[in-house]
Design an enzyme around this catalytic site. Structure first.
Site, PDB file in Angstrom:
ATOM      1  N   LYS A 142       0.840  -1.199   0.000  1.00  0.00           N
ATOM      2  CA  LYS A 142       0.000   0.000   0.000  1.00  0.00           C
ATOM      3  C   LYS A 142       0.882   1.258   0.000  1.00  0.00           C
ATOM      4  O   LYS A 142       2.091   1.170   0.240  1.00  0.00           O
ATOM      5  CB  LYS A 142      -0.924  -0.043   1.227  1.00  0.00           C
ATOM      6  CG  LYS A 142      -1.927  -1.212   1.183  1.00  0.00           C
ATOM      7  CD  LYS A 142      -2.846  -1.192   2.398  1.00  0.00           C
ATOM      8  CE  LYS A 142      -3.824  -2.353   2.365  1.00  0.00           C
ATOM      9  NZ  LYS A 142      -4.722  -2.350   3.550  1.00  0.00           N
ATOM     10  N   TYR A 195     -12.289  -3.062  -3.042  1.00  0.00           N
ATOM     11  CA  TYR A 195     -12.860  -3.089  -1.693  1.00  0.00           C
ATOM     12  C   TYR A 195     -14.391  -3.077  -1.722  1.00  0.00           C
ATOM     13  O   TYR A 195     -15.026  -2.613  -0.774  1.00  0.00           O
ATOM     14  CB  TYR A 195     -12.325  -1.910  -0.874  1.00  0.00           C
ATOM     15  CG  TYR A 195     -10.905  -2.117  -0.387  1.00  0.00           C
ATOM     16  CD1 TYR A 195     -10.570  -3.205   0.422  1.00  0.00           C
ATOM     17  CD2 TYR A 195      -9.894  -1.219  -0.708  1.00  0.00           C
ATOM     18  CE1 TYR A 195      -9.275  -3.401   0.890  1.00  0.00           C
ATOM     19  CE2 TYR A 195      -8.586  -1.406  -0.244  1.00  0.00           C
ATOM     20  CZ  TYR A 195      -8.293  -2.494   0.557  1.00  0.00           C
ATOM     21  OH  TYR A 195      -7.017  -2.682   1.028  1.00  0.00           O
ATOM     22  N   THR A 210      -5.261  -7.247  10.886  1.00  0.00           N
ATOM     23  CA  THR A 210      -5.583  -6.006  10.159  1.00  0.00           C
ATOM     24  C   THR A 210      -5.041  -4.773  10.874  1.00  0.00           C
ATOM     25  O   THR A 210      -4.444  -3.901  10.244  1.00  0.00           O
ATOM     26  CB  THR A 210      -7.120  -5.893   9.990  1.00  0.00           C
ATOM     27  OG1 THR A 210      -7.582  -7.057   9.298  1.00  0.00           O
ATOM     28  CG2 THR A 210      -7.496  -4.650   9.212  1.00  0.00           C
ATOM     29  N   ARG A 229       2.899  -6.665   9.187  1.00  0.00           N
ATOM     30  CA  ARG A 229       2.244  -5.531   9.859  1.00  0.00           C
ATOM     31  C   ARG A 229       2.757  -5.358  11.287  1.00  0.00           C
ATOM     32  O   ARG A 229       2.881  -4.236  11.775  1.00  0.00           O
ATOM     33  CB  ARG A 229       0.727  -5.723   9.848  1.00  0.00           C
ATOM     34  CG  ARG A 229       0.110  -5.494   8.467  1.00  0.00           C
ATOM     35  CD  ARG A 229      -1.334  -5.921   8.448  1.00  0.00           C
ATOM     36  NE  ARG A 229      -1.995  -5.616   7.188  1.00  0.00           N
ATOM     37  CZ  ARG A 229      -3.166  -6.128   6.822  1.00  0.00           C
ATOM     38  NH1 ARG A 229      -3.797  -6.964   7.644  1.00  0.00           N
ATOM     39  NH2 ARG A 229      -3.706  -5.816   5.672  1.00  0.00           N
ATOM     40  N   ASN A 246      -1.748   0.018   7.025  1.00  0.00           N
ATOM     41  CA  ASN A 246      -1.221  -1.262   7.484  1.00  0.00           C
ATOM     42  C   ASN A 246      -0.342  -1.943   6.434  1.00  0.00           C
ATOM     43  O   ASN A 246      -0.210  -3.159   6.405  1.00  0.00           O
ATOM     44  CB  ASN A 246      -2.349  -2.171   8.001  1.00  0.00           C
ATOM     45  CG  ASN A 246      -3.405  -2.431   6.946  1.00  0.00           C
ATOM     46  OD1 ASN A 246      -3.216  -2.094   5.775  1.00  0.00           O
ATOM     47  ND2 ASN A 246      -4.497  -3.044   7.337  1.00  0.00           N
ATOM     48  N   HIS A 292      -1.629  -5.471   1.496  1.00  0.00           N
ATOM     49  CA  HIS A 292      -2.878  -6.221   1.305  1.00  0.00           C
ATOM     50  C   HIS A 292      -2.542  -7.648   0.873  1.00  0.00           C
ATOM     51  O   HIS A 292      -1.604  -7.858   0.104  1.00  0.00           O
ATOM     52  CB  HIS A 292      -3.734  -5.578   0.209  1.00  0.00           C
ATOM     53  CG  HIS A 292      -4.820  -6.495  -0.285  1.00  0.00           C
ATOM     54  ND1 HIS A 292      -6.019  -6.635   0.354  1.00  0.00           N
ATOM     55  CD2 HIS A 292      -4.846  -7.368  -1.331  1.00  0.00           C
ATOM     56  CE1 HIS A 292      -6.751  -7.542  -0.287  1.00  0.00           C
ATOM     57  NE2 HIS A 292      -6.063  -8.008  -1.310  1.00  0.00           N
ATOM     58  N   GLU A 310      -9.043 -10.544  -7.660  1.00  0.00           N
ATOM     59  CA  GLU A 310      -8.140  -9.402  -7.502  1.00  0.00           C
ATOM     60  C   GLU A 310      -7.028  -9.419  -8.559  1.00  0.00           C
ATOM     61  O   GLU A 310      -6.650  -8.367  -9.085  1.00  0.00           O
ATOM     62  CB  GLU A 310      -7.567  -9.404  -6.079  1.00  0.00           C
ATOM     63  CG  GLU A 310      -8.655  -9.086  -5.046  1.00  0.00           C
ATOM     64  CD  GLU A 310      -8.262  -9.360  -3.605  1.00  0.00           C
ATOM     65  OE1 GLU A 310      -7.089  -9.713  -3.342  1.00  0.00           O
ATOM     66  OE2 GLU A 310      -9.145  -9.226  -2.730  1.00  0.00           O
TER      67      GLU A 310
HETATM   68  P1  DAT Z   1      -7.470  -6.993   5.748  1.00  0.00           P
HETATM   69  O1  DAT Z   1      -6.709  -5.924   4.974  1.00  0.00           O
HETATM   70  O2  DAT Z   1      -6.689  -7.461   6.946  1.00  0.00           O
HETATM   71  O3  DAT Z   1      -7.955  -8.115   4.867  1.00  0.00           O
HETATM   72  P2  DAT Z   1     -10.224  -6.000   5.729  1.00  0.00           P
HETATM   73  O4  DAT Z   1     -10.394  -6.709   4.429  1.00  0.00           O
HETATM   74  O5  DAT Z   1     -11.222  -6.256   6.807  1.00  0.00           O
HETATM   75  O6  DAT Z   1      -8.760  -6.266   6.360  1.00  0.00           O
HETATM   76  O7  DAT Z   1     -10.222  -4.416   5.485  1.00  0.00           O
HETATM   77  C1  DAT Z   1      -9.563  -3.885   4.362  1.00  0.00           C
HETATM   78  C2  DAT Z   1      -8.823  -2.641   4.761  1.00  0.00           C
HETATM   79  O8  DAT Z   1      -9.726  -1.652   5.228  1.00  0.00           O
HETATM   80  C3  DAT Z   1      -7.851  -2.860   5.926  1.00  0.00           C
HETATM   81  O9  DAT Z   1      -6.603  -3.348   5.512  1.00  0.00           O
HETATM   82  C4  DAT Z   1      -7.752  -1.470   6.495  1.00  0.00           C
HETATM   83  C5  DAT Z   1      -9.128  -0.892   6.278  1.00  0.00           C
HETATM   84  N1  DAT Z   1      -9.945  -1.026   7.492  1.00  0.00           N
HETATM   85  C6  DAT Z   1     -10.484  -2.170   7.990  1.00  0.00           C
HETATM   86  N2  DAT Z   1     -11.158  -1.943   9.113  1.00  0.00           N
HETATM   87  C7  DAT Z   1     -11.048  -0.605   9.342  1.00  0.00           C
HETATM   88  C8  DAT Z   1     -11.539   0.280  10.360  1.00  0.00           C
HETATM   89  N3  DAT Z   1     -12.278  -0.161  11.386  1.00  0.00           N
HETATM   90  N4  DAT Z   1     -11.208   1.605  10.267  1.00  0.00           N
HETATM   91  C9  DAT Z   1     -10.455   2.060   9.245  1.00  0.00           C
HETATM   92  N5  DAT Z   1      -9.976   1.291   8.253  1.00  0.00           N
HETATM   93  C10 DAT Z   1     -10.270  -0.021   8.301  1.00  0.00           C
HETATM   94 MG    MG Z   2      -9.363  -8.101   3.300  1.00  0.00          MG
END
Ligand code: DAT
Ligand code: MG
Length: 155
Positions: free
Chosen positions: A11, A51, A93, A104, A117, A120, A131
């Site tokens: 990212k 997303y 995450t 991370r 973070n 991805h 993807e």
């Molecule tokens: P991951 O990237 O671990 O698969 P995810 O798919 O649930 O996590 O979410 C995608 C991204 O969205 C994540 O890397 C960061 C952001 N994100 C997730 N939860 C969040 C939150 N509560 N507040 C802000 N950003 C968030």
């Molecule tokens: Mg995810």
């Protein structure tokens, strides 16, 4: 373990902080094979599509804006069970909750912001294929190759 592919993306924060090499090295050391790699300035529509499952979340707009805020590095890695092992290497995450030793956990706690973070990784085989198709413009952007060491590394 099935040989499979996953979509990994560094990212904008990971790119800006100079972690491209370190992250690639971790995937290489694990014995995964790099099938695709590019720097990319993400258009809003691609981030929104990537997303799409989070489109109802309150942070969706900020997330999309953030992913488009600077270059990302897009990768396709292949290896036995790589979808799951990559998620394990990436960590939780929220970087404040990711274990030390994960990407991370080691690199992501700099800002204490869950969105920043570093990386991805696809969460399933279905997401991985979706993807890869979204971020890479067809198979001509990927190389189908097998490292010469492979016969020495398989039972
Ligand atoms: P991951 O990237 O671990 O698969 P995810 O798919 O649930 O996590 O979410 C995608 C991204 O969205 C994540 O890397 C960061 C952001 N994100 C997730 N939860 C969040 C939150 N509560 N507040 C802000 N950003 C968030
Ligand atoms: Mg995810």
């Amino acid at each position: 373990f099935e040989t499979e592919r996953t979509y990994i993306m560094i990212k904008p924060d990971g790119v800006q902080r100079g972690y491209v090499g370190e992250i690639i090295a971790r995937f290489e050391r694990k014995g995964n094979v790099l099938k695709g790699l590019k720097t990319f300035q993400c258009p809003k529509a691609v981030a929104e599509e990537h997303y799409q499952d989070l489109s109802e979340k309150p942070f969706f707009g900020d997330l999309v804006e953030y992913i488009c805020s600077g270059p990302v590095v897009c990768m396709v890695w292949e290896g036995p069970g790589v979808v799951k092992s990559a998620r394990k290497m990436i960590g939780a995450t929220n970087p404040l909750e990711s274990e030390p030793g994960t990407i991370r956990g080691d690199l992501g706690a700099f800002y204490a912001l869950v969105g920043r973070n570093v990386i991805h990784g696809s969460d399933s085989n279905e997401s991985a294929e979706r993807e890869i198709a979204l971020w890479f413009g067809g198979d001509d952007e990927l190389v189908d190759w097998t490292p010469t060491i492979t016969p020495w590394t398989r039972e």
